[in-house]
Design a protein around this motif. Sequence first.
Motif, PDB file in Angstrom:
ATOM      1  N   ASN A 142       0.864  -1.164   0.000  1.00  9.49           N
ATOM      2  CA  ASN A 142       0.000   0.000   0.000  1.00  9.49           C
ATOM      3  C   ASN A 142       0.907   1.223   0.000  1.00  9.49           C
ATOM      4  O   ASN A 142       2.120   1.095  -0.224  1.00  9.49           O
ATOM      5  N   PRO A 192      -2.003   3.808  10.227  1.00  9.49           N
ATOM      6  CA  PRO A 192      -2.981   2.745   9.976  1.00  9.49           C
ATOM      7  C   PRO A 192      -2.599   1.870   8.775  1.00  9.49           C
ATOM      8  O   PRO A 192      -2.825   0.658   8.787  1.00  9.49           O
ATOM      9  N   GLY A 193      -2.012   2.476   7.752  1.00 13.80           N
ATOM     10  CA  GLY A 193      -1.592   1.690   6.597  1.00 13.80           C
ATOM     11  C   GLY A 193      -0.498   0.698   6.939  1.00 13.80           C
ATOM     12  O   GLY A 193      -0.455  -0.419   6.393  1.00 13.80           O
ATOM     13  N   ILE A 242      -0.080  -0.675   9.978  1.00 14.12           N
ATOM     14  CA  ILE A 242      -0.714  -1.726  10.787  1.00 14.12           C
ATOM     15  C   ILE A 242      -1.474  -2.695   9.893  1.00 14.12           C
ATOM     16  O   ILE A 242      -1.406  -3.926  10.072  1.00 14.12           O
ATOM     17  N   GLU A 243      -2.155  -2.160   8.912  1.00 15.20           N
ATOM     18  CA  GLU A 243      -2.867  -3.019   7.963  1.00 15.20           C
ATOM     19  C   GLU A 243      -1.905  -3.983   7.271  1.00 15.20           C
ATOM     20  O   GLU A 243      -2.192  -5.171   7.108  1.00 15.20           O
ATOM     21  N   MET A 244      -0.725  -3.478   6.904  1.00 12.42           N
ATOM     22  CA  MET A 244       0.235  -4.311   6.203  1.00 12.42           C
ATOM     23  C   MET A 244       0.855  -5.360   7.120  1.00 12.42           C
ATOM     24  O   MET A 244       1.222  -6.452   6.666  1.00 12.42           O
ATOM     25  N   TYR A 260      -0.742  -7.039   9.453  1.00 12.73           N
ATOM     26  CA  TYR A 260      -1.693  -8.159   9.459  1.00 12.73           C
ATOM     27  C   TYR A 260      -1.611  -8.954   8.157  1.00 12.73           C
ATOM     28  O   TYR A 260      -1.569 -10.192   8.159  1.00 12.73           O
ATOM     29  N   LYS A 261      -1.583  -8.240   7.029  1.00 15.78           N
ATOM     30  CA  LYS A 261      -1.530  -8.927   5.740  1.00 15.78           C
ATOM     31  C   LYS A 261      -0.241  -9.722   5.595  1.00 15.78           C
ATOM     32  O   LYS A 261      -0.236 -10.864   5.099  1.00 15.78           O
ATOM     33  N   ASP A 304      -0.356 -12.958   7.768  1.00 16.06           N
ATOM     34  CA  ASP A 304      -1.183 -14.006   7.151  1.00 16.06           C
ATOM     35  C   ASP A 304      -0.465 -14.634   5.954  1.00 16.06           C
ATOM     36  O   ASP A 304      -0.446 -15.860   5.785  1.00 16.06           O
ATOM     37  N   GLU A 333      -9.347   2.549  19.332  1.00 16.66           N
ATOM     38  CA  GLU A 333      -9.270   1.530  18.280  1.00 16.66           C
ATOM     39  C   GLU A 333      -7.870   1.490  17.669  1.00 16.66           C
ATOM     40  O   GLU A 333      -7.325   0.416  17.404  1.00 16.66           O
ATOM     41  N   GLN A 348      -5.484  -1.698  17.866  1.00 20.25           N
ATOM     42  CA  GLN A 348      -5.024  -2.355  16.638  1.00 20.25           C
ATOM     43  C   GLN A 348      -3.506  -2.477  16.603  1.00 20.25           C
ATOM     44  O   GLN A 348      -2.966  -3.489  16.152  1.00 20.25           O
ATOM     45  N   ALA A 387      -1.633  -5.980  16.506  1.00 16.99           N
ATOM     46  CA  ALA A 387      -0.713  -6.269  15.393  1.00 16.99           C
ATOM     47  C   ALA A 387       0.624  -6.760  15.915  1.00 16.99           C
ATOM     48  O   ALA A 387       1.234  -7.688  15.355  1.00 16.99           O
TER      49      ALA A 387
END
Length: 801
Positions: free
Chosen positions: A485, A511-512, A514-516, A518-519, A522, A563, A567, A571
């Motif tokens: 991202n 936030p970007g 943290i999103e990465m 998690y991705k 996985d 939140e 998060q 993470a």
Amino acid sequence: MTRQIRKAAVLGAGVMGAAIAAHLANVGIPVLLLDIVPKEVTPEEAAKGLTLDSPAVRNRFANRGLETAKKAKPAAFYAAEDAQLVQTGNIDDDLGKLAACDWIIEAVVENLQVKQQLFEKVESVAHPDAIVSSNTSGISITDMVKDRSPAFRKRFLGTHFFNPPRYMKLLEIIPGPDTDAEILDFMRGFGERVLGKGVVFAKDTPNFIANRIGTYGLLATLEAMKKHGLGVDEVDAITGPAMGRPKSATFRTLDLVGLDTFVHVAKNVEASVTEAWEKAAFAVPAFIEQMVANRWLGDKTGQGFFKKERSAAGKEILALDLDTLEYRPRKKLDSKSLKAAKNAPTVERKIQTLVYGEDVAAQFAWDVLKKALLYTAQKQGEIADDIVAVDNAMKWGFNWKLGPYETWDAIGVRKSVERMRAEGETIPPFVEELLAAGYESFYQREKGAAPKFYVGKSEFRTVDEAKEKISLARLKEAGKVVFRNTEASLIDMGDGIACLEIHSLKQAVTPGVIEMVYKAADEVEANWEGLVIGAQEDYFCVGANILLMLMEAQQKHWDNLNEAVDQFQKAMMRLKYMNKPVVAAPYGMTLGGGAEICFPADRVQAAAETYMGLVEVGIGLIPGGGGNKEVLIRAVENVPGDVGERLDAFVRKAFENIGTAKVSMSAKEAKKMGLLRLADGISVNGDYQLHDAKQVALGLARAGYQAPQPKRIPVVGEAGAALLKVGVYQMKMSGYISDHDEKVAHHLIRVLTGGNVPRGTLVTEQYLLDLEREAFLSLIGEEKTQARMQHMLTTGKPLRN
């Protein structure tokens, strides 16, 4: 034979000699530091009853050099205990000890005869396989040992460190005509891998590569400054980042280096070259001679081109007027070209914008750059074997963002040469040959591949790079991005290892990011052997985005903040309990959330220059991403045997580290602080760090990695908290901290001690995370915390309120 440097010696304990000895000690090599014997006793020594026969007197210069290195700022040693590896002595009494040394480095006064006499003595005692080198900054390597035996000359070379040796990446290796090729290969590898240097091979010419070009460029700057009527402060505004140079620019750099050192280098070239135009180019201006006579040498004497003075408004920095040699208030340069250059997105665009502008700043920058580029190309064959050595020497020795030939490519070789010709300049044959052959640049670059560089006669050669030097940029060019991202990417490093790279502004946690996380977790669990967290930007990670947090707090968006913190915490727990190994590779600024990203990793492979710390109290907060919990866990791990009441001392240390926003000044110090574990690795050369981290991840995976299992953590509870609060109260009563500092400290104590529970209670990680999040949210709602955050954003400095 398989060479090793198990012990070294440095002859000469001046600023450079002692600092070289310190860096050898940094990397675990015992060092013998020798200097001459004093000719007389000082009054202080006489008062102690010492004589010229006393060891303390005879070793005075070496002892003084070591003490200077211990007190140096920035620090010469990674950790204070590294100084124990340096043994002092003197050349008269201890020369025989050189027989046990594998590398002997000469760093005495820059006098050819003195060096020749010393090497005669060294040859009589050194081991026949010992490598001997000189740290000279400009005296001929060949002349130094012309009277030594062929065997000695085979193992002799120049090893020119740049000051300060711990921090400056450049190591110029200068072969003599008889130096053995095997020794050159060994020293290159040793310099890179063990000492952490960027090694370039220079020819045995006056002042070698970097000082030759750099000094010429500085003198050309003085000439252009006079031509355009600019002051030293105005010149520094132009010759800094806008030209791809350090913030210290020209005159601040000279103040840091010392005018006496600069004059010595310039005069050495002036005396050594034969052509009249070049002698004139290296002639030192009269005003600098006068400054040296006045002892206005820069920082070492308290004044140079700039001077600090106290005024009613506080400290003021004054600039020297070179016409009157009097100090005046600094002036701000008003230049559209400079403003446009500063706003350009890349270094290449900054330089282009500046030199092709139309005002006085642009013309000045062009004149300076033009002279430097033409001189470099004219001397290319004389000073180095290829342009890569020249570019690297200037990047590593003078901290230029681009080397001369990279800069030439950036501004357009043909376009700039046409302008130079129009201005009556003579273009060196090396450049004319390039253009005549139809080439437009000195480097040819293909995505994902090592660049090729021009070697002359229409020939390009691929840059020779070690496979262990992993480039994330090149991997991305080669299509190795798994997904990304705008703020982070997952990149295929090969061999089943993926790299999570943070590339948000200053690598802040967003936030970007943290999103990465998690991705990436996985993806790696499903398809890869392991994960490395690393980057190759200016910083590893400076923590959370303060501006975003402040805006949410000011708008009272407490649910959003809750939140976001939750998060981040989750993470980090996701990383910690992945079923594949995770290795973090921090370097440089690793602050706040940057440190918290490292804590969940199974291993950390840190760069030697890693400045790690939990610094949130500086803005009135405490860590919110699990940092308190992880530091507490490390404290528990360090308690020998049964935890019991002995845990208090370790919790106190953790409290002090977080509560004072202490930042490690090296990876070694981070281990002492408990931020890194003893099992964590250190890469002295950052160029190899990602490779080293990848190997650690592969090793864990191939050894049958099993994910860690959660464990309960013993806490000291209310009783331990009471002891810490007494200390905080005493600090407040003594005037060291404010009421708000006390409030922040109490929140931190509550988290680190486990809250309202008895001593010895075993708590879960989630319990501590909940306490941490509660404290973080409480503090960010405070007006004084928000004022601190605003002040940090505005000034870059902490506010004490």
